[in-house]
Scaffold this active site. Structure first.
Site, PDB file in Angstrom:
ATOM      1  N   ARG A  92       0.858  -1.181   0.000  1.00 13.33           N
ATOM      2  CA  ARG A  92       0.000   0.000   0.000  1.00 13.33           C
ATOM      3  C   ARG A  92       0.897   1.234   0.000  1.00 13.33           C
ATOM      4  NH1 ARG A  92      -5.186   0.533  -0.751  1.00 13.33           N
ATOM      5  NH2 ARG A  92      -5.605   1.813   1.076  1.00 13.33           N
ATOM      6  N   HIS A 110      13.953  -2.601  -0.302  1.00 13.66           N
ATOM      7  CA  HIS A 110      13.565  -2.425  -1.705  1.00 13.66           C
ATOM      8  C   HIS A 110      14.497  -3.245  -2.592  1.00 13.66           C
ATOM      9  CE1 HIS A 110      11.818  -0.450  -5.189  1.00 13.66           C
ATOM     10  NE2 HIS A 110      13.040  -0.246  -5.651  1.00 13.66           N
TER      11      HIS A 110
END
Length: 320
Positions: A92, A110
């Protein structure tokens, strides 16, 4: 050892979460996982966390505004007592207001070597660019997507026959090594006496006409000249048999000291030796130190000993 409390947010299988969880159970790890929360009640990661005895929370975002859903998640995070939030595949986009609630206390991983390839499809983009390496990054979360300060990276070589899927698998292995270590290092700094002394020093030396000086083996800060200055703060590192790293500052006297200790004995205590002279100790080696609170005490203690010409000048300027 007091451990930092970490809440994890995820949307999927929880494999990254488990790398943090199992690392937290190794000796001397400075954090513990207190909650695993998800926007998907069916997320596999919730089942894994519950089986490992970790509290879970889930609330679907479907049919809700982003702000309304985030308010529910924020309440759950706060109720868990979390000092930090670790994002582990939470799919989200977070609002700036939500991220601001955890400024400096929310981490993410990431699958690229940031600032390269922010967003999605990172592995295919690295291959298409002809890069020699992909990799992973652990960073602090800021409102801009994948743009926070980098805490650590691991490069992963791209093989001639690699596809996005095969590269992704190896990057995951690297991520499982990097994330627990960066999280431990980041939260563990709060227990490092050198880091704590440096942080106090930055705040103390920002006050007018101050300088650092050691006193009986303790870091200290004075206001006034080098020859005639007066101490307004010390950091005691387990001195006089105390099991604490603490900021020592001046109070108005015994009554104020007693009231503060009675109100919050986990933060305040009467230090050996200095306590008889009206100094109080504020524990620093604990998760979630409120550094604005520390700044306020440094200013108050500074005012108590600073030359009147300085305090009057600042009062006229409206700074204190």
């Amino acid at each position: 050892m007091s451990k930092a409390k970490v809440a994890v947010m995820l949307s999927g299988t929880g494999t990254t979460m488990t790398s943090l969880l199992y690392a937290s159970r190794l000796p001397d790890c400075p954090y513990e996982i207190v909650l695993v929360a998800s926007n998907k009640p069916e997320a596999r990661g919730l089942t894994v966390a519950a089986a490992e005895g970790v509290a879970t929370f889930a609330h679907s975002h479907k049919g809700m505004s982003r702000e309304a859903h985030e308010a529910i998640m924020l309440d759950a995070l706060r109720a868990s007592g979390a000092d930090y939030v670790a994002l582990c595949g939470y799919m989200r986009i977070l609002t700036a207001d939500f991220v601001g609630q955890w400024a400096g206390r929310m981490l993410n991983t990431h699958p690229s070597l940031l600032p390269k390839f922010k967003g999605l499809d990172t592995h295919q983009r690295a291959i298409d660019a002809g890069d020699s390496h992909g990799g992973c990054t652990v960073h602090l979360v800021t409102p801009a997507l994948d743009d926070g300060p980098v805490l650590g990276q691991i490069p992963v070589a791209i093989l001639p026959e690699d596809t996005a899927d095969t590269l992704a698998q190896r990057v995951l292995y690297a991520e499982y090594q990097l994330y627990p270590r960066m999280l431990a290092s980041y939260v563990g700094r709060e227990m490092d006496p050198d880091w704590l002394i440096d942080r106090v020093g930055q705040l103390a030396l920002a006050l007018p006409e101050t300088h650092a000086r050691e006193s009986h083996g303790a870091a200290g800060w004075r206001v006034g000249s080098e020859a005639a200055g007066k101490f307004f703060a010390y950091v005691s590192v387990r001195h006089h048999g105390e099991d604490a790293v603490a900021l020592l500052v001046k109070t108005s006297g015994a009554d104020e000291m007693a009231a503060l200790i009675e109100a919050d004995p986990d933060i305040y205590y009467r230090p050996a030796y200095y306590g008889a002279s009206g100094w109080i100790a504020i524990r620093l080696d604990r998760p979630g130190v409120d550094w604005e609170h520390v700044r306020g005490w440094l200013e108050k203690s500074w005012r108590a000993v600073a030359p009147k010409r300085l305090t009057k000048m600042l009062e006229i300027a409206g700074q204190f």
